[in-house]
Design an enzyme around this catalytic site. Structure first.
Site, short mmCIF file in Angstrom:
data_model
loop_
_atom_site.label_atom_id
_atom_site.label_comp_id
_atom_site.label_asym_id
_atom_site.label_seq_id
_atom_site.Cartn_x
_atom_site.Cartn_y
_atom_site.Cartn_z
N CYS A 57 -50.30 -28.34 45.63
CA CYS A 57 -49.29 -27.53 46.34
C CYS A 57 -49.10 -26.26 45.53
CB CYS A 57 -47.99 -28.31 46.53
SG CYS A 57 -47.19 -28.80 44.98
N GLY A 58 -47.86 -25.84 45.31
CA GLY A 58 -47.61 -24.66 44.50
C GLY A 58 -47.54 -24.97 43.02
#
Length: 532
Positions: free
Chosen positions: A473-474
């Site tokens: 993800c981030g």
């Protein structure tokens, strides 16, 4: 949705992301139609004797509520309260104030309101708009455009601002002693800093009309109010209530938004509406339930639940019940190192509100595992905000006591970005990006396929169960949630700590699609060019 892509270096990506405004956040919307009487703004709230204004932020859902107190007359008003109300009560007690009114800007869709909770504890009157056909399953004082709410020296004028919802009201604040000297404008989900409220929450059939109302509200509602008037919206950056909500230094003003808010720069309603609808993030699936709860009347809880502490033996018995949901709130590395089978991992933070709303069933009790310094009551606080109120207990002593009691556990492997980069030629590895559609559009890893995190349980068939999966993800927080979902479905899964941020820091290449899709469309092409 099929899109074409091209590869770029980290330097090129950063230059592009800067131009596009990387830092994707969920956002909200706006609307209004009423002219307030022109007047001058009070220079500062502090110039009104005894006036107190306190902002409360509910993290995770990026929600702001406001406590306005009159220390001279001993009264207080709360605007758009969160469900856990102990902070408001403590502040009222500290300043010896009686909460007389609870004011709603609209029927909220993203959290459960605390209005009924406050009314039950204090006897306060709930004030809510009945414009646009709004109806409630509990007692309110009905508000229409121009109505006044007064409490001691506090004076709030209702300004009808439809568009985000049909009933939305904003509130212009002044004092009873100087009614034309305005010191604040409470804009709810109509006007945010850098954005306006989204008009698409009531379905396709209503979106067109609400969009038009939003445009009219923007043009008319605050036209005669002074530029220096401070605004106090109901949400900040990170809320899915609008697209592009930002933060500014100091207190934002109406004039500042007129000059720099992108939504307020449009001259043509058609272009405004087209841009607004294209930019809205996916609507969380639990929002219709929130809106129904708030309209019918949330259950009065009386206090924040404190889940019962259970020994490992008692906890094992509890989670064997089929209806129980197991929530492990430790960080990704702790969870990966050892967790109880079937556990969902949502790290210990206020973000539990949002992701719990997406992924937990409110009709099934939740059993909780916390980190060493974590409190199950705090997890309960975050969950009651989104209507999860049933708890089966919390594991006393956490996973260390569980393992000492010979409790079985599972593990999830962790891959560094360096290891992942070295395996880019391994076509048996499925690399899965679980971020928002907007984040994917701004850049993703080579050979990655896209699955929006909340949709994973329904889209498992798009992955090959015979091949290992690496999830990013981030930063790794959401990836660990996704990894826990895939693990309990039997996938051989790895989490990527640091995720996309670490990938960029390592200087590895990313893929940037040639065109961005509609932000609310969670389908993206998984085909990427080879970068080896």
């Amino acid at each position: 949705m099929e899109t074409t892509s091209s590869s770029c270096s980290r330097r090129s990506f950063l230059r592009l992301s800067s131009a596009l405004g990387l830092g994707y956040a969920f956002i909200a919307s706006t609307s209004s139609v009423v002219r307030a009487a022109s007047g001058k703004i009070a220079h500062a709230v502090g110039n009104i004797p005894g006036l107190l204004l306190e902002t409360f932020e509910a993290g995770g859902i990026a929600h702001y509520s406001y406590f306005i107190g009159d220390g001279v007359n001993g009264t207080a008003v709360i605007i758009d309260p969160k469900r856990d109300i102990d902070d408001y009560l403590a502040l009222a007690t500290k300043h010896r104030l009686k909460i007389t009114h609870v004011v709603e800007t609209h029927i909220h869709a993203d959290f459960v309101s605390g209005s009924r909770e406050i009314a039950a504890r204090t006897g306060a009157t709930i004030c809510a708009s009945v414009k646009g056909g709004a109806e409630y399953g509990f007692a309110i004082r009905p508000l229409r455009n121009g109505d006044l709410i007064t409490s001691g020296n506090i004076r709030l004028q209702a300004i009808f601002t439809p568009g985000h919802t049909p009933e939305h009201m904003s509130y212009l604040a002044s004092s009873q002693s100087k009614p034309n000297e305005y010191w604040g404008l409470f804009t709810g989900d109509f006007l945010f800093v850098g954005a306006v409220g989204r008009p698409d929450l009531l379905g396709v059939a209503n979106t067109g009309n609400l969009s038009q109302q939003l445009w009219t509200s923007m043009q008319e509602a605050f036209r005669h109010l002074p530029a220096e008037l401070p605004i106090y919206p109901a949400h900040g950056p990170g809320s899915p209530c609008g697209a592009g909500i930002t933060a500014r230094e100091g207190i934002p003003t109406l004039g500042g938004e007129r000059e720099s808010n992108p939504a307020l720069q449009f001259k043509d309603p058609g272009r405004f509406i087209a841009d607004l609808l294209k930019s809205q993030p996916p609507i969380p699936t639990y929002w219709p339930r929130m809106k129904k709860i708030n309209a019918e009347g949330p259950e009065v809880l009386g206090s924040i639940p404190d889940p019962q502490k259970l020994s490992p033996k008692e906890f094992r018995t509890a989670i064997q019940a089929r209806e129980i949901q197991l929530l492990d709130t430790r960080d990704m590395l702790g969870f990966g190192g050892g967790h109880i089978a079937e556990a969902l991992n949502i790290g210990y933070s206020p973000s539990i509100s949002m992701w719990g709303g997406w992924l937990l069933d409110p009709d099934r009790p939740v059993a909780i595992v916390t980190p060493g310094q974590g409190k199950a009551s705090e997890v309960a606080r975050w969950l009651i905000r989104i209507g999860v109120t049933r708890f089966a207990g919390a594991l006393e002593g956490g996973m260390s006591e569980w393992t000492k009691a010979a409790g079985e556990f599972r593990t999830i492997g962790q891959l560094s970005v360096q290891e992942l980069h070295s395996r880019m030629g391994d076509r048996s590895l499925q690399i899965v990006d679980v971020r928002s559609p907007g984040e994917w559009d701004h850049g993703h890893l080579p050979h990655a396929r896209y699955l929006f995190l909340p949709e994973i349980p329904k889209r498992l068939g798009e992955l090959d169960r015979s091949r290992p999966v690496a999830v990013y993800c981030g930063t790794g927080y959401r990836a660990s949630i996704a990894a826990s979902l895939l693990k309990r479905e039997g996938f051989d899964v790895r989490n990527i700590p640091g995720s996309f941020d670490a990938w960029l820091s390592a200087g590895y290449e990313v893929v940037v699609p040639d065109a961005r899709g509609k932000a609310s469309d969670t389908r993206r092409s998984s085909q990427s060019p080879s970068i080896l």
